[in-house]
Scaffold this active site. Structure first.
Site, PDB file in Angstrom:
ATOM      1  N   SER A 100      15.084  20.383 -17.285  1.00  0.00           N
ATOM      2  CA  SER A 100      13.900  21.178 -17.590  1.00  0.00           C
ATOM      3  C   SER A 100      14.316  22.372 -18.435  1.00  0.00           C
ATOM      4  CB  SER A 100      13.264  21.640 -16.286  1.00  0.00           C
ATOM      5  OG  SER A 100      12.486  22.787 -16.495  1.00  0.00           O
ATOM      6  N   GLU A 155       9.685   7.390 -17.186  1.00  0.00           N
ATOM      7  CA  GLU A 155       8.297   7.827 -17.382  1.00  0.00           C
ATOM      8  C   GLU A 155       7.765   7.362 -18.735  1.00  0.00           C
ATOM      9  OE1 GLU A 155       7.772  12.122 -16.114  1.00  0.00           O
ATOM     10  OE2 GLU A 155       9.866  11.757 -15.617  1.00  0.00           O
ATOM     11  N   HIS A 184       0.839  -1.218   0.000  1.00  0.00           N
ATOM     12  CA  HIS A 184       0.000   0.000   0.000  1.00  0.00           C
ATOM     13  C   HIS A 184       0.867   1.258   0.000  1.00  0.00           C
ATOM     14  CE1 HIS A 184      -3.315  -2.720   1.222  1.00  0.00           C
ATOM     15  NE2 HIS A 184      -2.368  -3.271   1.951  1.00  0.00           N
ATOM     16  N   LYS A 211      16.684  20.841 -12.392  1.00  0.00           N
ATOM     17  CA  LYS A 211      15.964  19.581 -12.564  1.00  0.00           C
ATOM     18  C   LYS A 211      16.789  18.466 -13.184  1.00  0.00           C
ATOM     19  CE  LYS A 211      12.324  18.633 -11.667  1.00  0.00           C
ATOM     20  NZ  LYS A 211      11.006  18.894 -12.215  1.00  0.00           N
TER      21      LYS A 211
END
Ligand code: ARG
Length: 463
Positions: A280, A293, A159, A286
């Protein structure tokens, strides 16, 4: 038949509408089957000559012509004309243009229906082997990384809450186990699809004395199909193949999701190589895990292909319908995306390191040893439900008193919760102690991790 002309020009008057030409063609994507189409045609022609439907000389000319066409396509010298609709017609027309009369005999006893069904199976056999090879490479990378961390502990989550301590190796090996299922699922898929529909014709077979087993054997199939009506429209293997790809993608997507979290500052469990990160355009600090992803995102395309394939099959009347032409779009898509994702996953796994210090520093939080403490009490004769309650109350006491670890409680307090608790409790009230104590086969401790690494190293060698 001149190049650009169709074999049914005598039946249908007038050319096909321009819009229809573009709508019906599959040449733009089924040209990637060209090698398989040519190999299939050569086997078919050899069989035709063996049963006396063409002469040996005609077979020789046909084979030579087909091999030349294969070379022309490979060299980018073949003029594809979408009015030929698909790769089968394009190659046949080119053969006739090249060798004349014998070329006109190639389609004897054959339809594009059994031809395309054969081609896809031939292509898929190879594609499955390519995917299996990349899966094995990924497994090797996971095992290699696992070997470095057989004694390093990390939290396992259920969980997404801290659950129990496990070795980093065991965590990594969980993905080896998953991809091993993927590997053998693909193997089973390949075995099932490895039957030859050639000779089933358009739907009913042929009145000609074709030697179907011979053609099948020449093409390396294990058997032939036994019902022509089914054989020309069976695409179960396409759906099954995409399903196999979908589960590969699903497993990679879950790994990607873990590792995206693990690279986040809040976790900082791993560091992937700069080569697999992007920055970024606006935020200079970043370091984004875009490759991971995209592995997660591309899974959507594979699932999409599965739903598309299943939907194409649903509700078609028996037997071949042109709907089936769309199969290749989805099969190719699933294969390409899955192959790219497995390759990328392997590269990332090979270039990632676990920050064992950072992980170890955080192991004291979350009462990871609570279950092991309850099992300690079971060994001392306390019924599990009672033990669960006792440890639960001790965890609550810790939280109330601002203590982060069960081991921080004074022994007297533990003993007043349960008289069975003795000094030896402190041996297991730490994540490494818990892991060392795991006894069941398949458990996530160092001993089992080492055994699994040994097992997988051997197993992977055999693949
Ligand atoms: N391009 C077609 C396909 O991929 C080949 C079979 C066409 N058969 C036919 N009867 N029109 O399915």
């Amino acid at each position: 038949m001149a190049h650009g002309e169709k074999s049914w020009e005598k039946r249908l008057a007038g050319g096909t509408d321009e819009l229809a030409v573009n709508f019906v063609e599959s040449l733009s994507y089924d040209r990637r089957l060209y090698k398989y189409d040519i190999v299939g045609s050569i086997a078919h022609a050899e069989m035709l000559s063996a049963v006396g439907l063409i002469t040996k000389a005609e077979f020789g000319e046909t084979k030579k012509g087909l091999l030349e066409i294969a070379d022309e396509i490979a060299a980018g010298k073949f003029a594809f004309d979408k009015r030929q609709e698909d790769i089968h017609m394009a190659i046949e027309a080119a053969l006739i243009a090249k060798i004349g009369e014998p070329g006109k005999k190639l389609h004897t006893g054959r339809s594009r229906n059994d031809q395309v069904a054969t081609d896809i199976r031939l292509w898929m056999r190879d594609q499955i082997e390519i995917l299996q090879t990349f899966l094995t490479k990924l497994q090797r990378a996971l095992v290699k990384l696992a070997e470095k961390h057989t004694d390093d502990i990390m939290p396992a989550y259920t969980h997404l809450q801290r659950a129990q301590p496990v070795t980093i190796a065991s965590y990594l090996l969980s993905f080896v186990e998953m991809t091993a299922r993927d590997w053998s699922r693909l193997k089973a898929c390949r075995k099932r699809l490895n039957v030859c529909p050639l000779g089933s014709g358009a739907v009913a077979g042929s009145t000609l004395p074709l030697d179907r087993p011979m053609a099948a054997e020449l093409l390396g199939f294990a058997d032939i199909t036994y019902n022509s009506i089914d054989a020309v429209s069976d695409r179960d293997f396409c759906a099954e193949f995409i399903f196999c790809c979908s589960l590969v993608a699903s497993h990679l997507s879950r790994l990607a999701e873990d590792w995206i979290l693990f690279t986040a500052g809040e976790f900082a469990f791993i560091r992937t190589d700069d080569a697999y990160c992007t920055s970024s355009s606006m935020m200079p600090q970043k370091r984004n895990p875009d490759m991971l992803e995209l592995i997660r995102g591309k899974t959507g395309s594979v699932y999409g292909a599965l739903i598309a394939m299943l939907t194409i099959l649903k509700g078609q009347p028996s037997t071949y319908n042109r709907d089936l032409q769309e199969d290749k779009l989805h099969v190719f898509k699933a294969a390409d995306v899955t192959e790219a994702c497995v390759q990328m996953a392997e590269a990332i796994v090979s270039h990632t390191r676990f920050d064992t210090k950072k992980i170890a520093d955080g192991l004291d939080a979350g009462f990871l040893d609570a279950t092991a403490m309850a099992e300690y009490l079971v060994v001392k004769g306390v019924p599990f439900r009672e033990a669960h309650g006792i440890v639960g109350s001790l965890v609550a006491a810790c939280e109330k008193e601002g203590k982060t670890k069960l081991a921080d409680l004074p022994p007297e307090q533990m003993q007043s919760a349960c008289g069975k608790i003795e000094k030896d409790i402190f041996e297991i009230l730490n994540p490494a102690g818990v892991c060392k104590n795991y006894k069941t086969i398949g458990a996530a401790g160092p001993e089992n991790a080492r055994a699994q690494i040994k097992y997988w190293k051997e197993k992977i060698k055999e693949q």
